[in-house]
Design a protein around this motif. Sequence first.
Motif, PDB file in Angstrom:
ATOM      1  N   PHE A 133       0.852  -1.179   0.000  1.00  8.52           N
ATOM      2  CA  PHE A 133       0.000   0.000   0.000  1.00  8.52           C
ATOM      3  C   PHE A 133       0.891   1.233   0.000  1.00  8.52           C
ATOM      4  CE2 PHE A 133      -2.687  -3.203   2.073  1.00  8.52           C
ATOM      5  CZ  PHE A 133      -3.838  -3.097   1.306  1.00  8.52           C
ATOM      6  N   THR A 134       0.600   2.178  -0.887  1.00  8.76           N
ATOM      7  CA  THR A 134       1.344   3.431  -0.925  1.00  8.76           C
ATOM      8  C   THR A 134       0.438   4.553  -0.432  1.00  8.76           C
ATOM      9  OG1 THR A 134       0.723   3.801  -3.244  1.00  8.76           O
ATOM     10  CG2 THR A 134       2.814   2.668  -2.818  1.00  8.76           C
ATOM     11  N   PHE A 135       0.883   5.251   0.602  1.00  2.10           N
ATOM     12  CA  PHE A 135       0.103   6.339   1.186  1.00  2.10           C
ATOM     13  C   PHE A 135       0.704   7.668   0.745  1.00  2.10           C
ATOM     14  CE2 PHE A 135      -0.791   2.715   3.812  1.00  2.10           C
ATOM     15  CZ  PHE A 135      -2.116   2.868   4.195  1.00  2.10           C
ATOM     16  N   ARG A 212       8.912   6.940   5.168  1.00  2.24           N
ATOM     17  CA  ARG A 212      10.115   7.485   5.802  1.00  2.24           C
ATOM     18  C   ARG A 212       9.888   7.712   7.297  1.00  2.24           C
ATOM     19  NH1 ARG A 212       9.701  10.994   1.352  1.00  2.24           N
ATOM     20  NH2 ARG A 212       9.110  12.692   2.757  1.00  2.24           N
ATOM     21  N   HIS A 213       8.630   7.789   7.697  1.00  2.00           N
ATOM     22  CA  HIS A 213       8.284   8.026   9.100  1.00  2.00           C
ATOM     23  C   HIS A 213       7.627   6.784   9.711  1.00  2.00           C
ATOM     24  CE1 HIS A 213       9.125  12.216   8.168  1.00  2.00           C
ATOM     25  NE2 HIS A 213       8.264  12.139   7.171  1.00  2.00           N
ATOM     26  N   ALA A 230       8.242  -0.191   3.547  1.00  2.00           N
ATOM     27  CA  ALA A 230       8.974  -0.319   2.290  1.00  2.00           C
ATOM     28  C   ALA A 230      10.421   0.101   2.495  1.00  2.00           C
ATOM     29  CB  ALA A 230       8.324   0.534   1.213  1.00  2.00           C
ATOM     30  N   ARG A 231      11.330  -0.578   1.845  1.00  2.00           N
ATOM     31  CA  ARG A 231      12.756  -0.261   1.984  1.00  2.00           C
ATOM     32  C   ARG A 231      13.210   0.812   1.007  1.00  2.00           C
ATOM     33  NH1 ARG A 231      15.107  -6.446   2.429  1.00  2.00           N
ATOM     34  NH2 ARG A 231      14.069  -7.002   4.404  1.00  2.00           N
ATOM     35  N   LEU A 232      12.550   0.876  -0.146  1.00  2.00           N
ATOM     36  CA  LEU A 232      12.965   1.852  -1.157  1.00  2.00           C
ATOM     37  C   LEU A 232      12.316   3.211  -0.946  1.00  2.00           C
ATOM     38  CD1 LEU A 232      12.918  -0.380  -4.353  1.00  2.00           C
ATOM     39  CD2 LEU A 232      14.799   0.050  -2.773  1.00  2.00           C
ATOM     40  N   ALA A 233      11.405   3.271   0.037  1.00  2.00           N
ATOM     41  CA  ALA A 233      10.732   4.526   0.395  1.00  2.00           C
ATOM     42  C   ALA A 233      10.168   5.196  -0.856  1.00  2.00           C
ATOM     43  CB  ALA A 233      11.683   5.442   1.158  1.00  2.00           C
ATOM     44  N   ASN A 234      10.466   6.475  -1.036  1.00  2.00           N
ATOM     45  CA  ASN A 234       9.815   7.238  -2.099  1.00  2.00           C
ATOM     46  C   ASN A 234      10.492   7.093  -3.457  1.00  2.00           C
ATOM     47  OD1 ASN A 234       7.516   8.731  -2.517  1.00  2.00           O
ATOM     48  ND2 ASN A 234       8.529  10.705  -2.343  1.00  2.00           N
ATOM     49  N   THR A 235      11.503   6.230  -3.562  1.00  2.00           N
ATOM     50  CA  THR A 235      12.129   5.986  -4.868  1.00  2.00           C
ATOM     51  C   THR A 235      11.566   4.744  -5.548  1.00  2.00           C
ATOM     52  OG1 THR A 235      13.955   4.643  -3.986  1.00  2.00           O
ATOM     53  CG2 THR A 235      14.275   7.040  -4.056  1.00  2.00           C
TER      54      THR A 235
END
Length: 266
Positions: A133-135, A212-213, A230-235
Amino acid sequence: MLALGIDIGGSGIKAAPVDTVTGELTAERYRLETPQPATPDAVAETVGLVAGRFTWTGAVGITFPGVVRHGTVLTAANVDPGWVGIDAPTLFTHALSIAGGRLPRVLNDADAAGVAEMAHGAGRGRSGVVIMFTFGTGIGSALFADGVLVPNTELGHIEVRGKDAERRASARVREEKKLTWEDWAERVQEYLSRAEALFSPDLIIVGGGVSRHADRFLPLLSLRTELVAARLANTAGIVGAAMAAVAPTAPTALAAATDNREISAP
């Protein structure tokens, strides 16, 4: 196996060249604000400006925040409704300089992020049912069964208390309503519990910029399912878009076909 990944979001459009074998960016990402209104022509122009930062002429993959089937946009919940019915690869080709007339690969933004996490991040080596899920501006989703993507699930539109879940629990809602992490986590808990009941996943990955938070809200959530950031965060969207650009197969098989990992049990 280098490609340019471009990630179109409701608030920003960002890009970077990617080594698709390692999942690493080979240059610092470049970001511009998403034009408002986010019409097809305005977004395509911004995509061209972002890509132009890298003077790129090779393979290009582009994410889009909506359902994309065989290159055609079918939904546009968080951008201008004029996108519906657009042939996205053809539109973006006019804004890009791609060698040999090769069309860019366009896919759903959460699907791209999920593909990247399955190949290079928190989902690597995991079998069974995995949902990412991407928030962000909305809530995106990517559903995998034994490493194979089921595209365009759009689970952010599950109804919770009479509304699309993303109207209650997206990262944008948290910012607009100035919710504390605790208050927002209650909304996320309700949403993820509903999704868990519907799909009984083996793993849930929480991504998007808010990952990230993760230390601020993940410890406040309680599910039967294993829950990780997620490990790749926003990338992740950039990496997944680049992987799509060089994949020899359709996006449904990207997670299983574009890396050499061994699938293991949870």
